[in-house]
Motif scaffolding. Structure first.
Motif, short mmCIF file in Angstrom:
data_model
loop_
_atom_site.label_atom_id
_atom_site.label_comp_id
_atom_site.label_asym_id
_atom_site.label_seq_id
_atom_site.Cartn_x
_atom_site.Cartn_y
_atom_site.Cartn_z
N THR A 49 0.86 -1.19 0.00
CA THR A 49 0.00 0.00 0.00
C THR A 49 0.90 1.23 0.00
OG1 THR A 49 -0.14 -0.02 2.42
CG2 THR A 49 -1.84 -1.24 1.20
N SER A 50 0.37 2.37 0.44
CA SER A 50 1.22 3.57 0.51
C SER A 50 0.77 4.43 1.67
CB SER A 50 1.17 4.36 -0.79
OG SER A 50 -0.13 4.88 -0.99
N ARG A 51 1.68 5.25 2.15
CA ARG A 51 1.39 6.19 3.23
C ARG A 51 1.42 7.58 2.63
NH1 ARG A 51 1.48 5.89 8.71
NH2 ARG A 51 1.91 7.82 9.87
N ASP A 52 0.32 8.27 2.69
CA ASP A 52 0.21 9.62 2.12
C ASP A 52 0.55 9.65 0.64
OD1 ASP A 52 -0.32 10.42 4.73
OD2 ASP A 52 1.80 10.80 5.13
N LYS A 53 0.34 8.51 -0.03
CA LYS A 53 0.63 8.38 -1.48
C LYS A 53 2.08 8.67 -1.82
CE LYS A 53 -4.09 9.47 -2.85
NZ LYS A 53 -4.97 10.31 -3.67
N LYS A 54 2.94 8.69 -0.80
CA LYS A 54 4.36 9.00 -1.05
C LYS A 54 5.27 7.84 -0.69
CE LYS A 54 3.58 13.87 0.09
NZ LYS A 54 3.85 14.93 1.10
N HIS A 55 4.91 7.10 0.36
CA HIS A 55 5.79 6.06 0.87
C HIS A 55 5.14 4.69 0.71
CE1 HIS A 55 8.25 9.19 2.65
NE2 HIS A 55 7.16 9.71 3.18
N PRO A 56 5.67 3.83 -0.17
CA PRO A 56 5.16 2.45 -0.23
C PRO A 56 5.30 1.80 1.14
CG PRO A 56 6.67 2.88 -2.04
CD PRO A 56 6.78 4.06 -1.11
N MET A 57 4.30 1.01 1.54
CA MET A 57 4.37 0.36 2.84
C MET A 57 3.70 -1.01 2.77
SD MET A 57 1.65 2.62 5.08
CE MET A 57 1.66 1.54 6.50
N ALA A 58 4.18 -1.89 3.64
CA ALA A 58 3.59 -3.23 3.76
C ALA A 58 3.75 -3.64 5.21
CB ALA A 58 4.30 -4.22 2.84
N GLY A 59 2.78 -4.38 5.73
CA GLY A 59 2.85 -4.74 7.14
C GLY A 59 2.38 -6.14 7.43
N VAL A 60 2.82 -6.64 8.60
CA VAL A 60 2.38 -7.96 9.07
C VAL A 60 2.01 -7.83 10.55
CG1 VAL A 60 3.78 -9.25 7.43
CG2 VAL A 60 4.75 -8.67 9.65
N PRO A 61 1.04 -8.63 11.03
CA PRO A 61 0.64 -8.54 12.44
C PRO A 61 1.79 -8.95 13.36
CG PRO A 61 -0.96 -9.81 11.15
CD PRO A 61 0.24 -9.60 10.28
N TYR A 62 1.95 -8.23 14.46
CA TYR A 62 3.08 -8.49 15.35
C TYR A 62 2.99 -9.88 15.98
CZ TYR A 62 0.74 -8.17 19.90
OH TYR A 62 -0.03 -8.43 21.00
N HIS A 63 1.77 -10.37 16.24
CA HIS A 63 1.61 -11.67 16.91
C HIS A 63 1.85 -12.84 15.96
CE1 HIS A 63 -2.39 -10.73 15.24
NE2 HIS A 63 -2.46 -12.03 15.02
N ALA A 64 1.95 -12.56 14.65
CA ALA A 64 2.15 -13.65 13.68
C ALA A 64 3.39 -13.39 12.81
CB ALA A 64 0.91 -13.79 12.79
N VAL A 65 4.37 -12.70 13.39
CA VAL A 65 5.52 -12.24 12.60
C VAL A 65 6.54 -13.34 12.30
CG1 VAL A 65 6.98 -11.49 14.53
CG2 VAL A 65 7.11 -10.28 12.32
N ILE A 66 6.62 -14.36 13.16
CA ILE A 66 7.68 -15.37 13.06
C ILE A 66 7.76 -16.02 11.68
CG2 ILE A 66 8.52 -17.60 13.95
CD1 ILE A 66 9.16 -15.29 15.80
#
Length: 820
Positions: A49-66
């Motif tokens: 996705t993106s943050r403020d249409k300037k920074h591409p971003m991707a995330g994963v839940p902290y409890h399922a990061v392993i």
């Protein structure tokens, strides 16, 4: 570009971890930005996705990061974990964040990432020689040595199979190292500072005063310590560094390790079909790792070998004892790695329970009585560590949570303060129940109930059909489809007390767990010693188990020269096919065996069998043979198979000759040398001449040698060099078909049967034409054969009868040529 305070914080941290994928904690997610996000999206299949249409971003839940981190590590990435290090609810302004861990393949201590095998980080530094350091931070094992040549360095890499290598950025052979190890990290110059290396060794190494390290070892050790301390984010390490000299054990060079398939097969580079796979019936992860270490370094000391063999023999003969021991061992956890997690303050409550459950079996092991001195010494020297077991038993619940800050870890009656807080919590919960019953009676609403959620806290829930009965002092807070939720002042006060009490309980449980872990940490070296003893019992009992399973026999190992193996079998080949055993005899008067015969008849297997049985004997295992006498071998060299080395511009012939050159340069009279088809990569005359010269050199050296060849001309060496003997594998021809009998016989083979074997697959037309050409070549070479025969005839030492016999042979050869 204007940035939010959080993004300014992100870039400031990212600047220090440019070579890592930065997992940046934001609430319940780890977020990655910019190029890191693109990589994570591609490698993990997560949405970009993106943050403020300037920074591409991707995330994963902290409890399922392993699982996500594991996949990135396996692909060779470094991952930096950036946590919120203060409570967001109490933070003034921007939440403080710090990198708390850098995860790389060679710095893993987390159980979720590790296999049973050793997890080595190798650090290399080159000056006049190569300094090598190997550390498995998950077990605390730390080794260092120096070697003189790149080939010796490659041999150590193949022996230890490091998951990650660190070396200077300007290292000469980085590309060649990358072919051997998936993850190679070149480091900048400041990792290789001599003063800092000495400081780190003084700080982190327990036995630093006992060490006398070369400059190369110092810098390789220093770089490893700096890299690990930065990765684990620890200021205190407690390590024991061992120096080892490769020459103190049987030397197995890189080519030999590959050709003999000791750790990995030649087909797909996996463990399948290797000697390690055959032998590894260990019950514990510690035993599995120790077995591999013994295979990496076979012993030269006969007394040490004999002690192991005596132990295996007793366990071999006493099946009830062996089975009981192995039944106990199977329930012991990986306490070696648990000890490391305790030392680095990363152990979970489950780790401590696993340690306690493992230590319970020590009492059972100490009941065993053996005749073997080695087994008795192991059992008698194991510490029971009952104080550690009792502490954990009293303190930690049997099935604790993983997270050490969630509470529910400490047993009742361990802490008076904790018991009082829990009693207060029980009282408050009883008060809550009393309020519920009182309000039902007071309002007449039978289905009134008290509940809790994180948004509004404690509430009273009333069915919509009973809303008319709600008192005026109830404050409506939430409307649902079938009910209404209300607050009262009394619930708010109780909620405040309960939450405060819960927080106190969790904090106290955390403190108590840290106290218990720190007390256990005081015994971490003793726990490691127990792990080592368990590993030894595991490997010795495994050798006995495998020996019974596959009908192995105890070898006699001594300091003499002779190798005499009756009915030798290849330990891996025999498991997949009907195997024909053969004798292998190498002694002073037959120290070079020239083996001729057709392809596929068994020459290469015979060569490998001799080496594998020798290695098995010198690690203290029984061997696949009817009987075996093994004169200790200091090195095993092999030259089997032919490949190009395009990267160095070497043809298959140049590779072959280079490997032979290394053998001739490094072999001794106590070495075992296996040569297969040396010289065949060049023209026939050149090949024969080189092979002849190599045999003469090895004869002078006195090394035990098995030399398989298609050059029948070499068979003449038996009559020229004392100690050279001819043997061959033949075939059985029946009704125009051929069969391999797989038996080695005295004497040289008369032909190679190449065309005969080709008949099995090639078109008839090709075979017929091949025979025509073969017959023509035979006629043209006949004269040369007679010339060679006469040239090697020593007429001065022939009796009249012997002269007549030789003349008869010559006449027959001539008549044969005339007929053809």
């Amino acid at each position: 570009m204007s940035l939010t305070p959080m993004m300014r914080q992100y870039y400031k941290i990212k600047e220090r971890y440019k070579d890592c994928l930065l997992f940046f904690r934001v609430g319940d997610f780890y977020e990655l930005f910019d190029e890191d996000a693109k990589i994570a999206s591609k490698e993990l299949g997560i949405v970009l996705t993106s943050r403020d249409k300037k920074h591409p971003m991707a995330g994963v839940p902290y409890h399922a990061v392993i699982p996500y981190i594991r996949r990135l590590i396996e692909k060779g990435y470094k991952v930096a974990i950036c946590e919120q290090v203060e409570n967001p609810s109490t933070a003034k302004g921007l939440v403080k964040r710090e990198v708390v861990r850098v995860i790389t393949p060679g710095t893993l201590i987390e159980e979720e990432f590790l296999t049973r095998e050793s997890n080595y980080l190798m650090s290399i530094y080159k000056d006049k020689k190569y300094g090598i350091s190997l550390i498995d931070i998950s077990t605390g094992e730390f080794l260092t040595t120096t070697v003189n040549t790149f080939d010796e360095l490659v041999a150590e890499i193949l022996k230890f199979s490091p998951v990650e290598v660190i070396l200077p950025r300007d290292f000469d052979n980085i590309d060649e190292i990358k072919k051997l190890v998936d993850v190679v990290h070149p480091l900048v110059e400041n990792y290789y500072n001599l003063d800092e290396a000495k400081f780190l060794i003084e700080e982190f190494i327990n036995n630093n005063k006992e060490l006398n390290l070369s400059k190369e070892s110092l810098l390789s050790v220093g770089a490893a310590l700096k890299y690990i301390s930065e990765s684990l984010k620890v200021k205190h390490l407690k390590l024991y560094l061992q120096t080892y000299i490769a020459k103190e054990y049987m030397l197995l060079d890189s080519t030999t390790l590959k050709n003999l398939e000791i750790f990995k097969n030649l087909v797909d580079n996996s463990k399948r079909g290797s000697l390690l796979e055959v032998l590894d019936k260990t019950k514990t992860p510690m035993g599995s790792r120790l077995l591999k270490k013994w295979l990496q370094r076979p012993l030269l000391n006969v007394e040490q070998i004999e002690r192991r063999l005596e132990s295996v023999e007793e366990l071999y003969n006493k099946s009830f004892l062996r089975e009981n021991l192995r039944e106990i061992l199977k329930d012991i956890y990986d306490i070696e790695r648990i000890a490391s997690r305790i030392e680095y303050e990363r152990a979970s409550p489950k780790d401590l329970v696993a340690l306690k459950d493992s230590l319970k079996f020590i009492k059972e092991i100490k009941k065993f009585k053996f005749n073997s001195k080695m087994l008795n010494n192991i059992v008698e020297s194991i510490e029971s560590l009952e104080d550690v077991e009792e502490l954990i038993e009293k303190a930690i619940v049997d099935d604790p949570p993983i997270n050490i800050k969630d509470g529910g870890i400490i047993k009742d009656n361990f802490s008076k303060e904790l018991d009082e807080l829990r009693e207060l919590k029980n009282n408050l919960e009883k008060i809550l129940k009393d309020i519920e019953e009182r309000e039902r009676a007071k309002t007449g609403i039978e289905k009134l109930k008290i509940g809790y959620n994180s948004v509004i806290g404690f509430y009273i829930e009333v069915p919509k059909s009973k809303i008319k009965l709600v008192p005026k002092y109830y404050k409506r807070k939430q409307t649902l489809a079938n009910s209404e939720r209300y607050k009262i002042d009394e619930l708010d006060e109780l909620e405040e007390k309960l939450l405060a009490n819960d927080e106190k309980i969790k904090n106290l449980e955390y403190e108590l767990f840290i106290y218990v872990r720190d007390k256990v940490k005081e015994k971490v070296e003793d726990i490691r010693e127990v792990a080592k003893k368990i590993a030894e019992l595991d490997v010795l009992s495994t050798f006995a188990e495998v020996s019974v399973l596959y009908n192995y026999t105890k070898p006699k190992v001594y300091n003499g020269y002779t190798i005499n193996i009756k009915d030798a079998r290849h330990p891996t080949v025999e498991l997949n096919t009907k195997f024909v055993p053969n004798d292998i005899i190498l002694k002073k008067d037959s120290r070079i065996i020239l083996i001729t015969g057709p392809n596929m008849a068994g020459k290469s297997t015979y060569l490998r069998t001799s080496a594998l049985i020798t290695i098995m004997a010198q690690i203290g295992c029984f061997v696949p043979a009817k009987s075996a006498v093994i004169g200790v071998v200091d090195r095993i060299f092999t030259r089997i198979g032919t490949v190009d080395d395009i990267t160095r511009g070497y043809s298959s012939f140049m590779v072959e000759i280079s490997e032979v050159a290394q053998i001739l340069k490094n072999a001794t009279s106590k070495s075992l040398i296996l040569l297969d088809e040396v010289g065949k990569s060049t023209a026939n005359k050149d090949g024969v001449s080189l092979a002849w010269g190599i045999v003469e050199y090895l004869h002078k050296l006195g090394a035990k040698t098995l030399f398989a060849t298609h050059y029948h001309e070499l068979s003449e060496l038996e009559g020229i060099l004392e100690g050279v003997k001819n043997y061959h594998f033949g075939i059985i021809e029946k009704d125009g078909l051929i069969e391999f009998d797989r038996k080695i016989k005295r004497g040289a083979s008369t032909e190679s049967y190449g065309i005969k074997i080709a008949e099995l697959v090639l078109p008839k037309e090709v075979i017929e034409r091949a025979y025509e050409i073969y017959n023509k070549l035979e006629k043209s070479s006949g004269d040369n054969e007679i010339v060679r025969y006469l040239a090697h005839l020593d007429i001065n030492n022939l009796t009249p009868i012997q002269a007549l016999v030789e003349l008869d042979k010559l006449v027959k050869k001539c008549k044969k040529l005339l007929r053809e």
